[in-house]
Design a protein around this motif. Structure first.
Motif, PDB file in Angstrom:
ATOM      1  N   LEU A 111     -11.746 -44.585  28.354  1.00 14.48           N
ATOM      2  CA  LEU A 111     -12.936 -45.429  28.396  1.00 14.48           C
ATOM      3  C   LEU A 111     -13.052 -45.991  29.800  1.00 14.48           C
ATOM      4  N   ALA A 138     -15.708 -52.075  21.563  1.00 11.03           N
ATOM      5  CA  ALA A 138     -14.405 -51.772  20.971  1.00 11.03           C
ATOM      6  C   ALA A 138     -14.573 -51.126  19.594  1.00 11.03           C
ATOM      7  N   VAL A 192     -15.678 -47.465  20.041  1.00 11.67           N
ATOM      8  CA  VAL A 192     -14.557 -46.596  20.429  1.00 11.67           C
ATOM      9  C   VAL A 192     -13.658 -46.334  19.226  1.00 11.67           C
ATOM     10  N   ALA A 193     -13.367 -47.381  18.457  1.00  9.09           N
ATOM     11  CA  ALA A 193     -12.507 -47.228  17.284  1.00  9.09           C
ATOM     12  C   ALA A 193     -13.154 -46.349  16.219  1.00  9.09           C
ATOM     13  N   ARG A 221      -7.301 -43.067  18.838  1.00 12.83           N
ATOM     14  CA  ARG A 221      -6.389 -43.615  19.842  1.00 12.83           C
ATOM     15  C   ARG A 221      -7.133 -43.691  21.158  1.00 12.83           C
ATOM     16  N   LEU A 222      -6.558 -44.441  22.101  1.00 14.64           N
ATOM     17  CA  LEU A 222      -7.125 -44.549  23.442  1.00 14.64           C
ATOM     18  C   LEU A 222      -5.977 -44.438  24.433  1.00 14.64           C
ATOM     19  N   LEU A 258      -7.747 -46.951  29.622  1.00 14.61           N
ATOM     20  CA  LEU A 258      -8.827 -47.922  29.725  1.00 14.61           C
ATOM     21  C   LEU A 258      -8.968 -48.282  31.190  1.00 14.61           C
ATOM     22  N   LEU A 282     -11.095 -56.831  26.651  1.00 10.39           N
ATOM     23  CA  LEU A 282     -11.152 -55.444  26.188  1.00 10.39           C
ATOM     24  C   LEU A 282      -9.760 -54.890  25.930  1.00 10.39           C
ATOM     25  N   THR A 283      -8.815 -55.220  26.794  1.00  7.80           N
ATOM     26  CA  THR A 283      -7.449 -54.748  26.566  1.00  7.80           C
ATOM     27  C   THR A 283      -6.922 -55.246  25.231  1.00  7.80           C
ATOM     28  N   LEU A 327      -8.767 -53.574  22.253  1.00 11.92           N
ATOM     29  CA  LEU A 327      -8.456 -52.145  22.121  1.00 11.92           C
ATOM     30  C   LEU A 327      -6.960 -51.872  22.023  1.00 11.92           C
ATOM     31  N   LEU A 376      -5.637 -49.362  19.430  1.00 11.43           N
ATOM     32  CA  LEU A 376      -5.874 -47.955  19.793  1.00 11.43           C
ATOM     33  C   LEU A 376      -4.966 -47.521  20.929  1.00 11.43           C
TER      34      LEU A 376
END
Length: 299
Positions: free
Chosen positions: A12, A78, A81-82, A87-88, A91, A123-124, A127, A130
């Motif tokens: 992302l 978020a 994305v989820a 998974r991510l 970032l 954001l961290t 997320l 993920l």
């Protein structure tokens, strides 16, 4: 989700619909990653995603409209994305703003602090579930401008001092980004396989810089700012792939496997963090303000 989505890395990039963020997204997508680019303008996002798909030779690039200076915008991003990935892996907190006067968001947060410090923090944390599902996830936060000056813990949102003869709140917030990332790396260390590092992209002829008015610069720099913006930048700083290389490096290089809390310059070299970013009191003040403004997120 397709098999290739599950097996390839997922990234992302905020502010990924133009400028350095878009070139960062291009580098990641061309390396085979599935990429989500977040930006304010849906039409610009759609054009960027199509451009990136063409460059990468695959269709795993998606644009999501999001205002990451707003808490509700980050929550929606978020959730998007989820809903798309399980998974991510990467970032990249790339979004940047540089208004000429102090502005606050609808949440009541000074806009540059919101974009450069609160957004990466929030954001961290949103997320993190993920990121923790990835084999070894990486958070890449961008500094910029001329960071490294003192952090005024009594004026983190530029209420007393925004622009002076040499001072810029833009540089102030970018130094706070470094302090926050140091504390984030410390919090993550030992608890999960997520790393957090800071990169410096260097100066580029970006869409943001092209529309930055002279009054956004500290007074001492204003006489030379037109020369830099109108002559030097278009001639020498137009290749934004160069400005994106430190972000792509931090997101992908095996040299940074398991490495957290470092500062990478525009030539992809590890450099010492400035003393102000390493100061425990400054880190704590920035962290506590972010946690409060983000509604109690603390990591």
């Amino acid at each position: 989700m397709t098999s290739s989505d599950r097996n390839g890395s997922v990234a992302l990039v905020t502010g990924g619909t133009g400028g350095i963020g878009m070139e960062t997204a291009r580098g990641l997508a061309c390396g085979g990653a599935s990429v989500i680019v977040a930006g304010l303008d849906p039409e610009r996002g759609a054009r960027a995603a199509q451009d990136l798909r063409s460059s990468a030779g695959h269709d795993r690039v998606h644009a999501v409209p999001a205002d990451v200076t707003r808490l509700d915008g980050m929550r929606r991003l978020a959730a998007e994305v989820a809903g798309r990935y399980d998974r991510l892996d990467v970032l990249v907190n790339n979004v940047g703003v540089n208004p000429p006067e102090r502005r606050v968001t609808a949440d009541g947060v000074e806009q540059m602090f919101a974009a450069h410090v609160l957004a990466p923090f929030t954001l961290t944390h949103l997320l993190l579930p993920l990121l923790q599902r990835a084999p070894a996830a990486r958070v890449v936060n961008l500094t910029g401008g001329i960071p490294g000056g003192p952090i005024d813990t009594g004026d983190l949102q530029g209420e007393r001092r925004y622009l002076g003869w040499t001072f810029s709140h833009y540089n102030h917030t970018k130094t706070m980004t470094m302090a926050m990332t140091c504390r984030l790396a410390e919090r993550l260390r030992g608890s999960c396989r997520v790393t957090a590092n800071v990169v410096y992209p260097g100066h580029g002829h970006t869409p943001m810089n092209r529309v930055t008015p002279i009054r956004a610069f500290p007074i001492l720099y204003r006489p030379v700012a037109p020369l830099v913006l109108k002559v030097v930048a278009p001639l020498f700083l137009s290749d934004l792939t160069r400005s994106a290389r430190s972000s792509v490096y931090a997101a992908t290089s095996a040299e940074l496997d398991g490495v957290s809390g470092v500062y990478v310059d525009d030539r992809c070299r590890r450099k010492p963090m400035p003393a102000s970013a390493l100061d425990p009191g400054a880190q704590e003040a920035v962290w506590e303000l972010c946690a409060r403004l983000a509604g109690g997120l603390s990591g």
